[in-house]
Design an enzyme around this catalytic site. Structure first.
Site, PDB file in Angstrom:
ATOM      1  N   ASN A  16       0.849  -1.181   0.000  1.00  0.00           N
ATOM      2  CA  ASN A  16       0.000   0.000   0.000  1.00  0.00           C
ATOM      3  C   ASN A  16       0.899   1.250   0.000  1.00  0.00           C
ATOM      4  O   ASN A  16       1.570   1.551   0.983  1.00  0.00           O
ATOM      5  CB  ASN A  16      -0.878  -0.092   1.262  1.00  0.00           C
ATOM      6  CG  ASN A  16      -1.740   1.121   1.462  1.00  0.00           C
ATOM      7  OD1 ASN A  16      -1.419   2.215   1.017  1.00  0.00           O
ATOM      8  ND2 ASN A  16      -2.843   0.913   2.163  1.00  0.00           N
ATOM      9  N   ALA A  17       0.889   1.970  -1.141  1.00  0.00           N
ATOM     10  CA  ALA A  17       1.799   3.115  -1.304  1.00  0.00           C
ATOM     11  C   ALA A  17       1.515   4.199  -0.250  1.00  0.00           C
ATOM     12  O   ALA A  17       2.443   4.862   0.222  1.00  0.00           O
ATOM     13  CB  ALA A  17       1.662   3.688  -2.702  1.00  0.00           C
ATOM     14  N   GLY A  18       0.255   4.356   0.139  1.00  0.00           N
ATOM     15  CA  GLY A  18      -0.091   5.354   1.141  1.00  0.00           C
ATOM     16  C   GLY A  18       0.574   5.057   2.470  1.00  0.00           C
ATOM     17  O   GLY A  18       1.125   5.936   3.132  1.00  0.00           O
ATOM     18  N   LYS A  19       0.535   3.764   2.839  1.00  0.00           N
ATOM     19  CA  LYS A  19       1.163   3.346   4.102  1.00  0.00           C
ATOM     20  C   LYS A  19       2.671   3.559   4.057  1.00  0.00           C
ATOM     21  O   LYS A  19       3.274   3.988   5.045  1.00  0.00           O
ATOM     22  CB  LYS A  19       0.898   1.848   4.324  1.00  0.00           C
ATOM     23  CG  LYS A  19      -0.124   1.566   5.388  1.00  0.00           C
ATOM     24  CD  LYS A  19      -0.195   0.089   5.689  1.00  0.00           C
ATOM     25  CE  LYS A  19      -1.531  -0.258   6.305  1.00  0.00           C
ATOM     26  NZ  LYS A  19      -1.660  -1.683   6.575  1.00  0.00           N
ATOM     27  N   ASP A  75      -0.285  -4.364  11.238  1.00  0.00           N
ATOM     28  CA  ASP A  75      -1.585  -4.981  11.012  1.00  0.00           C
ATOM     29  C   ASP A  75      -2.547  -4.294  11.963  1.00  0.00           C
ATOM     30  O   ASP A  75      -2.207  -4.037  13.118  1.00  0.00           O
ATOM     31  CB  ASP A  75      -1.548  -6.483  11.282  1.00  0.00           C
ATOM     32  CG  ASP A  75      -2.757  -7.169  10.652  1.00  0.00           C
ATOM     33  OD1 ASP A  75      -2.944  -7.030   9.427  1.00  0.00           O
ATOM     34  OD2 ASP A  75      -3.528  -7.821  11.365  1.00  0.00           O
ATOM     35  N   SER A  76      -3.728  -3.990  11.464  1.00  0.00           N
ATOM     36  CA  SER A  76      -4.643  -3.222  12.305  1.00  0.00           C
ATOM     37  C   SER A  76      -6.079  -3.585  12.023  1.00  0.00           C
ATOM     38  O   SER A  76      -6.375  -4.274  11.045  1.00  0.00           O
ATOM     39  CB  SER A  76      -4.422  -1.726  12.055  1.00  0.00           C
ATOM     40  OG  SER A  76      -4.642  -1.423  10.698  1.00  0.00           O
ATOM     41  N   GLY A 157     -12.074   3.445   5.898  1.00  0.00           N
ATOM     42  CA  GLY A 157     -12.507   2.235   6.611  1.00  0.00           C
ATOM     43  C   GLY A 157     -13.676   2.489   7.550  1.00  0.00           C
ATOM     44  O   GLY A 157     -14.706   3.044   7.159  1.00  0.00           O
ATOM     45  N   TYR A 158     -13.520   2.129   8.803  1.00  0.00           N
ATOM     46  CA  TYR A 158     -14.589   2.208   9.799  1.00  0.00           C
ATOM     47  C   TYR A 158     -14.638   3.562  10.529  1.00  0.00           C
ATOM     48  O   TYR A 158     -15.372   3.704  11.511  1.00  0.00           O
ATOM     49  CB  TYR A 158     -14.413   1.089  10.832  1.00  0.00           C
ATOM     50  CG  TYR A 158     -14.506  -0.315  10.243  1.00  0.00           C
ATOM     51  CD1 TYR A 158     -15.750  -0.932  10.096  1.00  0.00           C
ATOM     52  CD2 TYR A 158     -13.370  -1.000   9.834  1.00  0.00           C
ATOM     53  CE1 TYR A 158     -15.846  -2.207   9.555  1.00  0.00           C
ATOM     54  CE2 TYR A 158     -13.450  -2.285   9.284  1.00  0.00           C
ATOM     55  CZ  TYR A 158     -14.696  -2.876   9.150  1.00  0.00           C
ATOM     56  OH  TYR A 158     -14.790  -4.136   8.612  1.00  0.00           O
TER      57      TYR A 158
HETATM   58  P1  IMP Z   1      -4.550  -3.751   7.378  1.00  0.00           P
HETATM   59  O1  IMP Z   1      -3.957  -3.278   8.663  1.00  0.00           O
HETATM   60  O2  IMP Z   1      -4.037  -2.971   6.209  1.00  0.00           O
HETATM   61  O3  IMP Z   1      -4.519  -5.205   7.248  1.00  0.00           O
HETATM   62  O4  IMP Z   1      -6.102  -3.363   7.343  1.00  0.00           O
HETATM   63  C1  IMP Z   1      -6.808  -3.136   8.460  1.00  0.00           C
HETATM   64  C2  IMP Z   1      -8.241  -2.788   8.178  1.00  0.00           C
HETATM   65  O5  IMP Z   1      -8.736  -2.297   9.424  1.00  0.00           O
HETATM   66  C3  IMP Z   1      -8.447  -1.650   7.202  1.00  0.00           C
HETATM   67  O6  IMP Z   1      -8.845  -2.099   5.940  1.00  0.00           O
HETATM   68  C4  IMP Z   1      -9.588  -0.877   7.833  1.00  0.00           C
HETATM   69  O7  IMP Z   1     -10.772  -1.486   7.468  1.00  0.00           O
HETATM   70  C5  IMP Z   1      -9.453  -1.129   9.286  1.00  0.00           C
HETATM   71  N1  IMP Z   1      -8.735  -0.012   9.932  1.00  0.00           N
HETATM   72  C6  IMP Z   1      -7.488  -0.032  10.446  1.00  0.00           C
HETATM   73  N2  IMP Z   1      -7.166   1.173  10.937  1.00  0.00           N
HETATM   74  C7  IMP Z   1      -8.238   1.967  10.722  1.00  0.00           C
HETATM   75  C8  IMP Z   1      -8.487   3.340  11.004  1.00  0.00           C
HETATM   76  O8  IMP Z   1      -7.671   4.114  11.533  1.00  0.00           O
HETATM   77  N3  IMP Z   1      -9.698   3.792  10.631  1.00  0.00           N
HETATM   78  C9  IMP Z   1     -10.641   3.017  10.025  1.00  0.00           C
HETATM   79  N4  IMP Z   1     -10.455   1.741   9.733  1.00  0.00           N
HETATM   80  C10 IMP Z   1      -9.248   1.209  10.086  1.00  0.00           C
END
Ligand code: IMP
Length: 198
Positions: A16-19, A75-76, A157-158
């Site tokens: 993910n380029a943003g990350k 991971d989040s 996301g959420y």
């Molecule tokens: P990953 O960490 O890229 O595997 O994705 C984690 C997923 O958790 C994301 O696609 C979002 O759906 C959600 N997520 C993680 N951090 C946030 C946040 O700060 N705000 C909203 N959704 C989040």
């Protein structure tokens, strides 16, 4: 003893380029150069872990194995208390192949039903791994409450259904700088920097 990062280059284990940009900006003062798993063409491992920490480790170690260099992965996700911590490590997967978070948010609303327990938290795990297999893991968290219908247009996301503790606006209504200051990611990065980079 926590191991300090003393290398010159760090692989950011994401496609993910943003990350990549966000992480490189946060660690810019401490690391001479960055590469990313995406730019290096490394395969993305399957996220088979049952916890955020496990998945962060899987991603960091896969990037170390493929590149021979130290790597950092994150991971989040969102954990809703009344749903036993779901969607948790499935947070991205609940949005389906079209990454439809309206769908994922509606699913949470439906599953919660009239439950009075609206508590939830966002969690972020970071894993820093070295070529000898050593890994340091950190986990940050922000607690809050689920709100429906979704509120605000910012964030991703959420964000529209999460109001952090001490606030009466959702992450998607908040100034992004404020979200970055109090978020689960900020908490995890501050632990990582303090432990491994200073
Ligand atoms: P990953 O960490 O890229 O595997 O994705 C984690 C997923 O958790 C994301 O696609 C979002 O759906 C959600 N997520 C993680 N951090 C946030 C946040 O700060 N705000 C909203 N959704 C989040």
């Amino acid at each position: 003893m926590t191991r300090k990062f003393t290398d010159n280059a760090l692989v950011i284990a994401t496609h993910n380029a943003g990350k990549v940009g966000e992480i490189a900006a946060l660690l810019g003062p401490y690391v001479a150069s960055f590469e990313s798993a995406g730019a290096l063409g490394l395969a993305e491992p399957e996220e088979t872990g049952e916890t955020f920490q496990d998945n962060a480790k899987i991603k960091a170690l896969a990037a170390v194995l493929a590149s021979g260099k130290p790597a950092l992965a994150d991971d989040s996700g969102l954990c809703v208390h009344a749903l036993g911590g779901e969607p948790g490590v499935y947070s991205a997967r609940w949005a389906g192949p079209d990454k439809d978070f309206s769908l994922a948010m509606r699913r949470i609303e439906t599953l919660l039903g009239p439950s009075p327990d609206r508590s939830a938290s966002f969690v972020c795990a970071l894993a820093l791994a070295w070529p000898d297999g050593h890994v340091e893991v950190f986990e940050g968290r922000v607690s809050g409450e689920m709100v429906f219908p979704p509120r605000g247009e910012r964030g991703f996301g959420y964000d529209p259904v999460f109001v952090p503790e001490g606030y009466d606006i959702s992450f998607a209504e908040m100034d992004p700088a404020e979200k970055h200051r109090i978020s689960h990611r900020a908490a995890a990065f501050s632990m990582l920097v303090e432990s491994c980079f200073t």
